[in-house]
Write a protein that holds these residues in place. Structure first.
Motif, mmCIF file in Angstrom:
data_model
loop_
_atom_site.group_PDB
_atom_site.id
_atom_site.type_symbol
_atom_site.label_atom_id
_atom_site.label_comp_id
_atom_site.label_asym_id
_atom_site.label_seq_id
_atom_site.Cartn_x
_atom_site.Cartn_y
_atom_site.Cartn_z
ATOM 1 N N ILE A 1 14.877 17.103 87.103
ATOM 2 C CA ILE A 1 15.554 16.328 86.145
ATOM 3 C C ILE A 1 16.960 16.688 86.486
ATOM 4 C CG2 ILE A 1 16.139 15.504 83.921
ATOM 5 C CD1 ILE A 1 13.057 15.960 83.555
ATOM 6 N N LEU A 2 17.345 17.986 86.388
ATOM 7 C CA LEU A 2 18.704 18.354 86.365
ATOM 8 C C LEU A 2 19.302 18.007 87.591
ATOM 9 C CD1 LEU A 2 18.424 22.068 84.553
ATOM 10 C CD2 LEU A 2 18.943 19.825 83.636
ATOM 11 N N LYS B 1 24.405 20.168 81.534
ATOM 12 C CA LYS B 1 23.280 19.262 82.030
ATOM 13 C C LYS B 1 21.987 19.900 81.036
ATOM 14 C CE LYS B 1 24.397 17.504 86.322
ATOM 15 N NZ LYS B 1 24.029 17.248 87.747
ATOM 16 N N VAL C 1 11.655 20.466 85.273
ATOM 17 C CA VAL C 1 12.997 20.419 84.844
ATOM 18 C C VAL C 1 14.202 20.512 85.859
ATOM 19 C CG1 VAL C 1 14.628 22.187 83.588
ATOM 20 C CG2 VAL C 1 12.310 22.056 82.683
ATOM 21 N N ILE D 1 13.160 11.435 83.775
ATOM 22 C CA ILE D 1 12.263 12.390 82.953
ATOM 23 C C ILE D 1 10.761 11.965 82.776
ATOM 24 C CG2 ILE D 1 11.831 12.910 80.084
ATOM 25 C CD1 ILE D 1 14.869 13.079 80.016
ATOM 26 N N LEU E 1 20.036 17.780 78.171
ATOM 27 C CA LEU E 1 18.537 17.540 78.277
ATOM 28 C C LEU E 1 17.868 17.698 77.264
ATOM 29 C CD1 LEU E 1 16.006 16.631 80.078
ATOM 30 C CD2 LEU E 1 15.770 19.006 81.052
#
Length: 450
Positions: free
Chosen positions: A321-322, A359, A318, A328, A363
């Motif tokens: 990605i953030l 964000k 996670v 992803i 997501l």
């Protein structure tokens, strides 16, 4: 949520029935200990008895008693004789005559004098650890008493009716009676302790407790394992746990009939109640459905667990990605074509702010387009507010309770912080059917061959 915390009389009886072997064992132990004490530690005490009769022909002026009422006179004389028999003068003389090594006051404690009602007969009882000594003292007292009573009251005489004989059986300890009493005391104490513990125990033990104290749907029960609960992917298809998670899956699907439930949070009150392994296993079971793609996200940014269960490194997830470090596709751990897992990645210093960020919401919204179900493992609701924050992006929440671990009061406090969240239901984890058979789970175990 219900506030009443009571226990019925029927439940008390069933608790006693379930713990009957403990109660019996405690009673037996108390009985055996008492029997041993009686046998080896307590010295036996013997009692010798004699009866005497006294003449009431006395010098009335000397004793200053009226003989107009014989019954009253006899009563008063009985008291007088009792005092004389246990007087220091009589007992000191008995001690000297028999060469006893004790004082009069001590000897008096072992002597009982009883007047037989409406008669001139007096019963003298003497107790001693030596039966012969008891008999000697008992026979010596009337001899000394006769001389003393003549001197004081001028009575015409004292006659012995039954001479004391050497007793063959002790009067104390009463071994059988003491053992029975000790056994009963042990049983009563065991019952009291068991019931007190049960009354004071405020943990959830069975689904009956959940129904009593909460308005939750019960999604399922996961039985306690000899070792830690394993990943169902690695278990035999006939294993009881497989069936338990199928039932959980079915009940969650039923909750999805009227409202679309796609993003589901898993939380508990405290750590070690099994929320992570249950979220993993539930997600995997959903992935076994036809044309169903499932994602499990570990959003416990404080203490990630999913990767540890799978024995995988937490190098991507996670946070990558953030932070824009990975996309992803490169951050996801693929289990099979239908089941993906997203670990936390590097643990941040500000997890609450990250979970509350736009964000994070974006997501989740993006992932909803690619998956039929998204399961999110969150930190315990009773410890931090992360679960409440994540609920903004979810459709419902599954609450995990551990049998004999999760405390009712703490669960209530945690739920207060989840106001506005749709609670789909709860799962009772670590349930031991054998230990709570009084709730009629015997058929449950029988069906699965336990």
């Amino acid at each position: 949520m219900k506030d009443t915390m009571t226990i019925s009389l029927r439940e008390l009886f069933t608790i006693i029935k379930r713990k009957l072997w403990i109660i019996a064992l405690v009673g037996i132990i108390f009985g055996l200990i008492t029997s041993g004490v009686n046998q080896f530690l307590l010295k036996p005490v013997y009692e010798a008895n004699t009866t005497i009769i006294t003449n009431k022909e006395v010098d009335e002026e000397k004793v200053q008693m009226s003989t107009s009422d014989d019954f009253t006179f006899s009563q008063r004389m009985a008291i007088t004789y009792s005092k004389i028999i246990t007087s220091d003068t009589v007992l000191n003389q008995v001690i000297d005559n028999l060469n006893l090594k004790m004082k009069a006051k001590k000897l008096a404690k072992y002597i009982d004098v009883e007047n037989i009602q409406d008669t001139q007969i007096i019963k003298i009882s003497v107790r001693n650890g030596n039966p012969k000594t008891a008999a000697k003292i008992c026979n010596e007292i009337p001899i000394v008493f006769e001389k003393e009573v003549k001197r004081i009251t001028k009575a015409s005489g004292v006659e012995v009716i039954d001479k004391a004989t050497v007793p063959t059986k002790h009067i104390r300890p009463r071994k059988t009676v003491n053992t029975i009493i000790a056994t009963l005391i042990g049983i009563i104490l065991a019952v009291a302790v068991i019931l007190l513990r049960e009354i004071l125990d405020k943990t959830i033990k069975t689904t009956k407790d959940i129904e009593k104290y909460f308005d939750f749907n019960i999604l399922g029960v996961v039985s306690k394992q000899k070792e830690k609960l394993m990943y169902v992917k690695d278990l035999d298809r006939k294993n009881l746990v497989q069936e338990e998670f199928i039932k959980i899956r079915t009940n969650i699907q039923y909750a999805n009939i009227d409202n679309e439930i796609k993003v589901i949070l898993f939380t508990s009150t405290h750590k070690d109640e099994g929320k992570s392994i249950l979220s993993l296993n539930t997600a995997y079971k959903f992935s076994e459905l036809e044309e169903t793609k499932v994602l499990l996200i570990d959003c416990d940014l404080r203490n990630p667990t999913i990767n540890k269960i799978l024995n995988k490194p937490n190098q991507k997830g996670v946070m990558d990605i953030l932070l824009g470090k990975k996309d992803i596709k490169n951050s996801i751990e693929k289990v099979n074509d239908k089941f993906d897992i997203l670990f936390t990645g590097k643990i941040p210093q500000n997890p609450t702010e990250i979970l509350a960020s736009k964000k994070m919401k974006n997501l989740i919204d993006f992932l909803k387009n690619d998956y039929d179900y998204i399961f999110i493992d969150t930190p315990p609701a009773g410890l931090v507010s992360d679960c409440s924050i994540l609920s903004r992006y979810s459709d419902g929440l599954v609450y995990i309770m551990a049998s004999k671990e999760s405390e009712i009061d703490y669960i209530k406090d945690s739920i207060k912080g989840l106001q506005g969240i749709k609670i789909i239901g709860c799962i009772l984890n670590k349930f031991d059917a054998k230990s709570v058979s009084y709730y009629n789970y015997s058929n449950y175990s029988y069906y699965y061959g336990e």
